[in-house]
Scaffold this motif. Structure first.
Motif, PDB file in Angstrom:
ATOM      1  N   GLU A   1       0.871  -1.169   0.000  1.00  0.00           N
ATOM      2  CA  GLU A   1       0.000   0.000   0.000  1.00  0.00           C
ATOM      3  C   GLU A   1       0.912   1.223   0.000  1.00  0.00           C
ATOM      4  O   GLU A   1       1.663   1.441   0.949  1.00  0.00           O
ATOM      5  CB  GLU A   1      -0.926  -0.006   1.211  1.00  0.00           C
ATOM      6  CG  GLU A   1      -1.950  -1.116   1.138  1.00  0.00           C
ATOM      7  CD  GLU A   1      -3.037  -0.996   2.191  1.00  0.00           C
ATOM      8  OE1 GLU A   1      -2.998  -0.042   2.997  1.00  0.00           O
ATOM      9  OE2 GLU A   1      -3.927  -1.850   2.190  1.00  0.00           O
ATOM     10  N   VAL A   2       0.860   1.977  -1.092  1.00  0.00           N
ATOM     11  CA  VAL A   2       1.727   3.141  -1.257  1.00  0.00           C
ATOM     12  C   VAL A   2       0.878   4.406  -1.122  1.00  0.00           C
ATOM     13  O   VAL A   2       0.024   4.665  -1.969  1.00  0.00           O
ATOM     14  CB  VAL A   2       2.417   3.118  -2.643  1.00  0.00           C
ATOM     15  CG1 VAL A   2       3.318   4.318  -2.819  1.00  0.00           C
ATOM     16  CG2 VAL A   2       3.178   1.811  -2.846  1.00  0.00           C
ATOM     17  N   PRO A   3       1.090   5.191  -0.069  1.00  0.00           N
ATOM     18  CA  PRO A   3       0.344   6.446   0.071  1.00  0.00           C
ATOM     19  C   PRO A   3       0.752   7.417  -1.042  1.00  0.00           C
ATOM     20  O   PRO A   3       1.931   7.742  -1.201  1.00  0.00           O
ATOM     21  CB  PRO A   3       0.763   6.975   1.439  1.00  0.00           C
ATOM     22  CG  PRO A   3       1.367   5.803   2.150  1.00  0.00           C
ATOM     23  CD  PRO A   3       1.949   4.933   1.078  1.00  0.00           C
ATOM     24  N   MET A   4      -0.215   7.846  -1.832  1.00  0.00           N
ATOM     25  CA  MET A   4       0.082   8.717  -2.973  1.00  0.00           C
ATOM     26  C   MET A   4       0.714  10.034  -2.544  1.00  0.00           C
ATOM     27  O   MET A   4       1.539  10.583  -3.262  1.00  0.00           O
ATOM     28  CB  MET A   4      -1.196   8.966  -3.777  1.00  0.00           C
ATOM     29  CG  MET A   4      -1.813   7.713  -4.364  1.00  0.00           C
ATOM     30  SD  MET A   4      -0.795   6.920  -5.601  1.00  0.00           S
ATOM     31  CE  MET A   4      -1.209   7.921  -7.007  1.00  0.00           C
ATOM     32  N   ASP A   5       0.367  10.539  -1.361  1.00  0.00           N
ATOM     33  CA  ASP A   5       0.930  11.818  -0.931  1.00  0.00           C
ATOM     34  C   ASP A   5       2.423  11.721  -0.627  1.00  0.00           C
ATOM     35  O   ASP A   5       3.113  12.726  -0.565  1.00  0.00           O
ATOM     36  CB  ASP A   5       0.162  12.394   0.260  1.00  0.00           C
ATOM     37  CG  ASP A   5       0.186  11.507   1.493  1.00  0.00           C
ATOM     38  OD1 ASP A   5       0.694  10.367   1.426  1.00  0.00           O
ATOM     39  OD2 ASP A   5      -0.324  11.963   2.532  1.00  0.00           O
ATOM     40  N   GLU A   6       2.960  10.505  -0.485  1.00  0.00           N
ATOM     41  CA  GLU A   6       4.395  10.331  -0.249  1.00  0.00           C
ATOM     42  C   GLU A   6       5.199  10.253  -1.546  1.00  0.00           C
ATOM     43  O   GLU A   6       6.423  10.227  -1.512  1.00  0.00           O
ATOM     44  CB  GLU A   6       4.639   9.084   0.597  1.00  0.00           C
ATOM     45  CG  GLU A   6       4.123   9.218   2.010  1.00  0.00           C
ATOM     46  CD  GLU A   6       4.440   8.018   2.871  1.00  0.00           C
ATOM     47  OE1 GLU A   6       5.236   7.149   2.446  1.00  0.00           O
ATOM     48  OE2 GLU A   6       3.875   7.927   3.975  1.00  0.00           O
ATOM     49  N   LEU A   7       4.511  10.203  -2.698  1.00  0.00           N
ATOM     50  CA  LEU A   7       5.214  10.087  -3.982  1.00  0.00           C
ATOM     51  C   LEU A   7       5.656  11.433  -4.539  1.00  0.00           C
ATOM     52  O   LEU A   7       6.459  11.475  -5.462  1.00  0.00           O
ATOM     53  CB  LEU A   7       4.325   9.364  -5.001  1.00  0.00           C
ATOM     54  CG  LEU A   7       3.981   7.911  -4.666  1.00  0.00           C
ATOM     55  CD1 LEU A   7       3.072   7.337  -5.734  1.00  0.00           C
ATOM     56  CD2 LEU A   7       5.239   7.076  -4.511  1.00  0.00           C
ATOM     57  N   GLY A   8       5.127  12.521  -4.016  1.00  0.00           N
ATOM     58  CA  GLY A   8       5.509  13.844  -4.516  1.00  0.00           C
ATOM     59  C   GLY A   8       5.090  14.087  -5.952  1.00  0.00           C
ATOM     60  O   GLY A   8       5.832  14.686  -6.727  1.00  0.00           O
TER      61      GLY A   8
END
Length: 104
Positions: free
Chosen positions: A32-39
Motif C-alpha cells: 500500500e503506497v500512500p500517494m501523498d508520499e510520492l511527490g
C-alpha cells in the motif's frame, strides 16, 4: 524467510511519473503506497496504467489516496505509469512513452 521490497519513482519528460515496485521476498506481498508520499507534481491522486502488461488503466483516481499493488514472491514486479487524473490516453501514447522510460 526473506522479506524485502522496494518502490522507485521517476518523473518523466512528459510530466508523468514512472513507478517500479519489486518484491525480493520469499512470499507474495501486497503493498500500500500512500500517494501523498510520492511527490506527484499534480497532487495526491493519479490515473495509473500498467506499462508492461499494456492492459489499459489499472485504476483511476484513488478515493483514499492509496495505491495498492500485489507482487508475486521472488522478484515479482510491476512498472506503472502515473498521470494526472482525467480521460484515459490511448494505448499508442503509452507505448511511445515506454521508450522514454527505457531511456531514463
Amino acid at each position: 524467510m526473506r522479506d524485502c521490497h522496494q518502490v522507485w519513482t521517476k518523473e518523466l519528460s512528459t510530466g508523468k511519473v514512472a513507478l517500479v515496485a519489486v518484491n525480493f521476498g520469499s512470499k507474495a506481498r501486497g503493498l500500500e503506497v500512500p500517494m501523498d508520499e510520492l511527490g506527484l507534481p499534480w497532487g495526491d491522486h493519479a490515473s495509473v496504467d500498467d506499462v508492461w502488461n499494456k492492459t489499459g488503466p489499472v485504476m483511476n483516481e484513488l478515493a483514499d489516496g492509496t495505491l495498492r499493488i500485489e507482487l508475486a514472491a521472488d522478484g515479482g514486479h510491476v512498472m506503472l505509469l502515473l498521470r494526472e487524473p482525467g480521460p484515459h490516453a490511448s494505448q499508442e501514447a503509452g507505448l511511445l512513452e515506454e521508450a522514454d522510460l527505457l531511456a531514463a
